[in-house]
Write a protein that holds these residues in place. Sequence first.
Motif, PDB file in Angstrom:
ATOM      1  N   UNK A  10      -3.489  -8.270   3.949  1.00 55.57           N
ATOM      2  CA  UNK A  10      -4.314  -8.133   2.857  1.00 55.57           C
ATOM      3  C   UNK A  10      -3.559  -8.319   1.576  1.00 55.57           C
ATOM      4  N   UNK A  11      -2.302  -8.728   1.632  1.00 57.46           N
ATOM      5  CA  UNK A  11      -1.579  -8.949   0.515  1.00 57.46           C
ATOM      6  C   UNK A  11      -0.802 -10.281   0.530  1.00 57.46           C
ATOM      7  N   UNK A  12      -0.702 -11.203  -0.636  1.00 57.92           N
ATOM      8  CA  UNK A  12      -0.138 -12.285  -0.710  1.00 57.92           C
ATOM      9  C   UNK A  12       1.308 -12.300  -1.346  1.00 57.92           C
ATOM     10  N   UNK A  65      -4.462   2.943   3.839  1.00 60.10           N
ATOM     11  CA  UNK A  65      -5.410   2.846   4.848  1.00 60.10           C
ATOM     12  C   UNK A  65      -5.978   1.493   5.351  1.00 60.10           C
ATOM     13  N   UNK A  66      -6.564   1.184   6.590  1.00 58.45           N
ATOM     14  CA  UNK A  66      -6.622   0.155   7.196  1.00 58.45           C
ATOM     15  C   UNK A  66      -7.619  -0.750   6.389  1.00 58.45           C
ATOM     16  N   UNK A  67      -7.418  -2.132   6.588  1.00 57.92           N
ATOM     17  CA  UNK A  67      -8.305  -3.029   5.964  1.00 57.92           C
ATOM     18  C   UNK A  67      -8.812  -2.901   4.549  1.00 57.92           C
ATOM     19  N   UNK A  68      -7.806  -2.481   3.669  1.00 57.95           N
ATOM     20  CA  UNK A  68      -7.718  -2.542   2.328  1.00 57.95           C
ATOM     21  C   UNK A  68      -6.463  -3.210   1.531  1.00 57.95           C
ATOM     22  N   UNK A  69      -6.232  -3.383   0.396  1.00 62.08           N
ATOM     23  CA  UNK A  69      -5.047  -3.865  -0.357  1.00 62.08           C
ATOM     24  C   UNK A  69      -4.609  -3.005  -1.232  1.00 62.08           C
ATOM     25  N   UNK A  70      -4.875  -1.689  -1.151  1.00 55.85           N
ATOM     26  CA  UNK A  70      -4.614  -0.726  -1.994  1.00 55.85           C
ATOM     27  C   UNK A  70      -3.320  -0.085  -1.510  1.00 55.85           C
ATOM     28  N   UNK A  71      -2.136  -0.146  -2.437  1.00 55.47           N
ATOM     29  CA  UNK A  71      -0.868   0.354  -2.027  1.00 55.47           C
ATOM     30  C   UNK A  71      -0.625   1.695  -2.820  1.00 55.47           C
ATOM     31  N   UNK A 127     -10.732  -4.819 -10.280  1.00 55.80           N
ATOM     32  CA  UNK A 127     -10.414  -4.033  -8.988  1.00 55.80           C
ATOM     33  C   UNK A 127     -11.101  -4.950  -7.884  1.00 55.80           C
ATOM     34  N   UNK A 128     -10.382  -4.200  -6.641  1.00 50.07           N
ATOM     35  CA  UNK A 128     -11.183  -4.725  -5.306  1.00 50.07           C
ATOM     36  C   UNK A 128     -11.836  -3.600  -4.808  1.00 50.07           C
TER      37      UNK A 128
END
Length: 420
Positions: free
Chosen positions: A368-370, A336-342, A49-50
């Motif tokens: 935040x996502x590639x 929300x800002x500055x995370x990669x959680x969708x 997890x991140x």
Amino acid sequence: MSFNTISVIGLGYIGLPTAAMFASRKKQVVGVDVNQHAVDTINRGEIHIVEPQLDMIVHVAVTEGYLKAITQPEPADAFLIAVPTPFKDSNSEIPEPDLSYIRSAANAIAPVLKKGDLVILESTSPVGATEQMAEWLAVAREDLSFPQHKGEDADINVAHCPERVLPGHVVRELVENDRVIGGMTAQCSSRAIELYKIFVEGECVTTNARTAEMAKLTENSCRDVQIAFANELSIICDKLDINVWELISLANRHPRINILQPGPGVGGHCIAVDPWFIVSKTPSEAQIIHTARRINDTKPDWVINKVKLAIADFLLKNPSKSAADVIIACFGLAFKPDIDDLRESPAMSITRKLSELHVGKVIAVEPNIDNLNVNEKFVLSNIQESEQIADIAVMLVDHKEFKEIDRPNIDFIIDTKGIW
Ligand code: SAJ
């Protein structure tokens, strides 16, 4: 009795950091998860997890031999259950909580329970879930006694101690936040405090299990209601031609007013979910909580409508173009800002819906996502390219990369976060 071995059931966003904190205090911790990939990753000293700082703590805990992960519970002195409590699959207007993961966890630990053990439910749960869990354990282990039948004399202690940490700050908040300790008896609470004091520096405040369950739901519902107020204000202000962010900052100068920020809706796996646990238990009474859920859940549709109006405006001003020529750039996909959680992200659902509805191209900028799921109808882009090619910009998440730039040079901007 001290806790020599601690078992954490469910090694997700809460269970893994909690297991790692006990291990960092040199306790023997056994993490249990049904996901073999998660178990293997953790046993390599890595994380699946991140969460900032967690990788380091897990790496040290595993290398020094304080943390291991397995798929089937082993005997321990304390069991912490941190499994998901999603909704049941149904089309009803009020979603119902699904306790099947808690039930499976209870059935999995039941065979290894012994007299003197402590069982803590950490999962966010509807009121009554801890008592229900204790009953499932009692049915599975008739040779042991439980607090709902034997009170202080029970063989097993049971408590509800909800997690309250903010994703992105979990490691710090686990240590610093106060904990609500909802023991089924006073003895259950004092043993739970003894356990958490291994790493918790915040105050451990005792209550009963039902109040502890309700406290967690209340916190997240309170935030949901406050965000709904801000979202409703944003819709009212749009109609009245008032800048809602200026309005809120003016109102917040009052010493007793603290209005939150509007946005494209409410996302994540907590605030958009937990209020339903109250509404489904007390549908007639939970009026404000239910209305807030509706306001926040329908905000994405309002944003999509604004984009449709912008497309119509653009075509009026550019009569030689057709809708298929219009390029829409969505800024931000995370919840929300500055995370990669969708998870449950309104930004993601707006972008996806636009890409399905709009005949032209939809691009998304998400620093935040590639990679995207191959099935998406929109493509990832970057700030520079979108400034060059987009006709309409939709600001959805106030990531730091977007706050650092000036208002993009695009004529039509729908700014749901008020940063441009
Ligand atoms: N949001 C707004 N406007 C605001 C604040 C937030 O629209 O002014 C939106 C965010 O963009 C996001 C959603 O609300 O989509 C939720 O974000 P959040 O930062 O408020 O909360 P979460 O979901 O990351 O974490 C919450 C926290 N609960 C509270 O702050 C009461 C956290 O402490 C809980 O532990 C967590 O839920 C949980 O696990 O229940």
